[in-house]
Design a protein around this motif. Structure first.
Motif, PDB file in Angstrom:
ATOM      1  N   ILE A   1       0.851  -1.190   0.000  1.00  0.00           N
ATOM      2  CA  ILE A   1       0.000   0.000   0.000  1.00  0.00           C
ATOM      3  C   ILE A   1       0.883   1.235   0.000  1.00  0.00           C
ATOM      4  O   ILE A   1       2.051   1.187   0.403  1.00  0.00           O
ATOM      5  CB  ILE A   1      -0.945   0.028   1.227  1.00  0.00           C
ATOM      6  N   ASP A   2       0.335   2.336  -0.454  1.00  0.00           N
ATOM      7  CA  ASP A   2       1.088   3.587  -0.522  1.00  0.00           C
ATOM      8  C   ASP A   2       1.309   4.172   0.869  1.00  0.00           C
ATOM      9  O   ASP A   2       0.432   4.103   1.741  1.00  0.00           O
ATOM     10  CB  ASP A   2       0.339   4.623  -1.364  1.00  0.00           C
ATOM     11  N   VAL A   3       2.491   4.770   1.064  1.00  0.00           N
ATOM     12  CA  VAL A   3       2.767   5.566   2.260  1.00  0.00           C
ATOM     13  C   VAL A   3       2.753   7.029   1.832  1.00  0.00           C
ATOM     14  O   VAL A   3       3.581   7.454   1.026  1.00  0.00           O
ATOM     15  CB  VAL A   3       4.124   5.204   2.883  1.00  0.00           C
ATOM     16  N   PHE A   4       1.805   7.791   2.349  1.00  0.00           N
ATOM     17  CA  PHE A   4       1.635   9.192   1.974  1.00  0.00           C
ATOM     18  C   PHE A   4       2.499  10.078   2.867  1.00  0.00           C
ATOM     19  O   PHE A   4       2.635   9.828   4.066  1.00  0.00           O
ATOM     20  CB  PHE A   4       0.168   9.609   2.090  1.00  0.00           C
ATOM     21  N   ARG A   5       3.065  11.135   2.275  1.00  0.00           N
ATOM     22  CA  ARG A   5       3.954  12.015   3.032  1.00  0.00           C
ATOM     23  C   ARG A   5       3.421  13.448   3.051  1.00  0.00           C
ATOM     24  O   ARG A   5       2.994  13.967   2.022  1.00  0.00           O
ATOM     25  CB  ARG A   5       5.358  12.005   2.423  1.00  0.00           C
ATOM     26  N   PHE A   6       3.470  14.057   4.239  1.00  0.00           N
ATOM     27  CA  PHE A   6       3.109  15.458   4.423  1.00  0.00           C
ATOM     28  C   PHE A   6       4.281  16.205   5.050  1.00  0.00           C
ATOM     29  O   PHE A   6       5.067  15.626   5.810  1.00  0.00           O
ATOM     30  CB  PHE A   6       1.910  15.595   5.373  1.00  0.00           C
ATOM     31  N   PHE A   7       4.367  17.503   4.748  1.00  0.00           N
ATOM     32  CA  PHE A   7       5.291  18.378   5.464  1.00  0.00           C
ATOM     33  C   PHE A   7       4.466  19.349   6.291  1.00  0.00           C
ATOM     34  O   PHE A   7       3.634  20.092   5.753  1.00  0.00           O
ATOM     35  CB  PHE A   7       6.196  19.154   4.515  1.00  0.00           C
ATOM     36  N   ASP A   8       4.685  19.346   7.601  1.00  0.00           N
ATOM     37  CA  ASP A   8       3.958  20.223   8.512  1.00  0.00           C
ATOM     38  C   ASP A   8       4.757  21.504   8.696  1.00  0.00           C
ATOM     39  O   ASP A   8       5.759  21.525   9.420  1.00  0.00           O
ATOM     40  CB  ASP A   8       3.751  19.504   9.855  1.00  0.00           C
ATOM     41  N   SER A   9       4.346  22.571   8.034  1.00  0.00           N
ATOM     42  CA  SER A   9       5.083  23.834   8.083  1.00  0.00           C
ATOM     43  C   SER A   9       5.032  24.482   9.461  1.00  0.00           C
ATOM     44  O   SER A   9       5.894  25.294   9.798  1.00  0.00           O
ATOM     45  CB  SER A   9       4.539  24.805   7.029  1.00  0.00           C
ATOM     46  N   ALA A  10       4.049  24.114  10.274  1.00  0.00           N
ATOM     47  CA  ALA A  10       3.938  24.697  11.614  1.00  0.00           C
ATOM     48  C   ALA A  10       5.031  24.177  12.540  1.00  0.00           C
ATOM     49  O   ALA A  10       5.461  24.876  13.466  1.00  0.00           O
ATOM     50  CB  ALA A  10       2.562  24.395  12.207  1.00  0.00           C
ATOM     51  N   HIS A  11       5.476  22.932  12.300  1.00  0.00           N
ATOM     52  CA  HIS A  11       6.482  22.331  13.169  1.00  0.00           C
ATOM     53  C   HIS A  11       7.756  21.938  12.407  1.00  0.00           C
ATOM     54  O   HIS A  11       8.667  21.337  12.983  1.00  0.00           O
ATOM     55  CB  HIS A  11       5.905  21.083  13.854  1.00  0.00           C
ATOM     56  N   ASN A  12       7.821  22.261  11.108  1.00  0.00           N
ATOM     57  CA  ASN A  12       8.970  21.914  10.268  1.00  0.00           C
ATOM     58  C   ASN A  12       9.301  20.421  10.371  1.00  0.00           C
ATOM     59  O   ASN A  12      10.459  20.024  10.535  1.00  0.00           O
ATOM     60  CB  ASN A  12      10.194  22.751  10.640  1.00  0.00           C
TER      61      ASN A  12
END
Length: 400
Positions: A294-305
């Motif tokens: 299954i896919d592993v989705f990635r996010f970047f949280d700009s609030a916490h870098n």
């Protein structure tokens, strides 16, 4: 089965670096032996001597004729012949020769550790020798460096390189085309690297490959990639068929967050541009995409870098709708749908969230999970349960 090898050194100056030099070449040979099957034993000789371009070069010591290809004689590297047949075409003499200019040797970082930090003013020696061994294993031939033309002979590499009227060239081996997504760009814009290297720009997909003909950056280790192994298969060698990909791990000292990627290009970019990111090696392995993954989705949280990873489509969509500080960066890599699909090497990561810092952490060990749950990592950590199912690190992991 992995191929056997020996490494010998000829250094007239008997430098104090000779021991480290031998260790690095052995480490480079071990890298290739971990991915390629073969008979016989390749004898690698390293010479510390002046080279025409003041750097390092490598190649086969002998060749074997395969027959006519039209008007030309088709030639196979003796190294390939020995690995395929177990027959050493030149007996006890060296099979693969690497020459290192003594002045270039001074610029190399000689340290066989896979995770030791490479100084920003040094070129990684293991990367250089892994690159030169690849030339000896088949990425070499008879084309004129200026025109790309061939005379009476062609190597098995030459046979699979096509040139175009616009001056470009491509490697067209079927396995490589499948991995690359089309013909592989071959270097044609250099005065010394043309026709036997990959890429013409660092922005190309092969422009940061181990076999690129553009630049070896300081402070960066270049690993054997899937493309490199596909090329070896096209040249007639047999790979171990691993479908596991190394997941590189970094620790960001500025945010106390961990970051993971399977991309060698991204790893090198981070090493070159993000001094707060400390490289920690291969954390685990991720599988190739298949019916069992299954896919592993990635996010970047700009609030916490920081970065966040999830396999849940529901969680992904909820984040997209409710958390504007989370920038969606697409599919990072693959995970197994369940532990049974991973087999004996299954590794289920436990996910934690820190209510004080807003960071997530993925634990790969039961002892670490126990420690976090009992306060050894500080306050604020909430155990969110089992998360990604990956594979334990193995010697046969491939690199992007």
């Amino acid at each position: 089965m992995s191929f056997a090898y020996t490494v010998s050194l000829n250094d007239p100056a008997n430098s104090l670096q000779d021991g480290d030099l031998l260790a690095d070449v052995r480490a480079a040979a071990s890298e290739w032996a971990g991915y390629l099957n073969g008979l016989g034993s390749l004898d690698i000789q390293v010479n510390v001597s002046t080279t025409s371009v003041g750097r390092a070069n490598g190649g086969t010591a002998t060749v074997v004729p395969l027959g006519a290809d039209g008007s030309r004689q088709l030639i196979e590297n003796g190294t390939i012949h020995e690995l395929k047949t177990g027959i050493d075409p030149n007996g006890t003499a060296p099979d693969l020769i690497i020459n290192v200019d003594p002045n270039y040797l001074k610029t190399l970082w000689l340290n066989p550790s896979s995770i030791a930090a490479i100084p920003n003013d040094k070129i990684d020696g293991i990367s250089v020798f892994t690159h030169e061994i690849a030339h000896g294993l088949g990425i070499q031939g008879y084309r004129d460096l200026s025109t790309g033309s061939l005379g009476a002979y062609e190597s098995t590499w030459d046979k699979l390189v096509t040139t175009s009227p616009d001056g470009s060239a491509s490697f067209t081996g079927a396995n490589s085309v499948a991995v690359y997504g089309g013909p592989v760009s071959v270097t044609t814009t250099s005065s010394t690297q043309n026709y036997f290297h990959l890429g013409n720009s660092v922005n190309e997909a092969d422009g940061q490959d181990l076999m690129n003909g553009i630049v070896f950056k300081y402070g960066v280790r270049y690993d054997i990639s899937k493309l490199d192994l596909a090329i070896m298969k096209d040249l007639g060698l047999t790979t171990n068929g691993s479908d596991l990909n190394s997941v590189y791990r970094f620790f960001d000292t500025a945010t106390q967050d961990h970051f993971y990627t399977t991309s060698a290009v991204e790893k090198n970019q981070i090493l070159a541009t993000q001094p707060s990111y400390h490289y920690e090696g291969a954390a685990w392995a991720a599988p190739d995409k298949s019916a069992a993954t299954i896919d592993v989705f990635r996010f970047f949280d700009s609030a916490h870098n920081s970065h966040f990873f999830t396999t849940s489509v529901t969680e992904r969509d909820h984040i997209l709708q409710t958390l504007p500080s989370y920038k969606y960066e697409g599919v990072a890599f693959q995970a197994y749908a369940d532990a049974s699909a991973a087999g004996p090497g299954a590794l289920t990561l436990e996910r934690f969230f820190n209510t004080n810092t807003g960071l997530h952490h993925y634990s790969a060990s039961a002892s670490e999970t126990y420690g976090i749950n009992h306060g050894t990592a500080g306050a604020g950590w909430i155990d969110e349960g089992p998360s990604l199912v990956v594979h334990a690190p193995t010697d046969g992991m491939l690199f992007a």
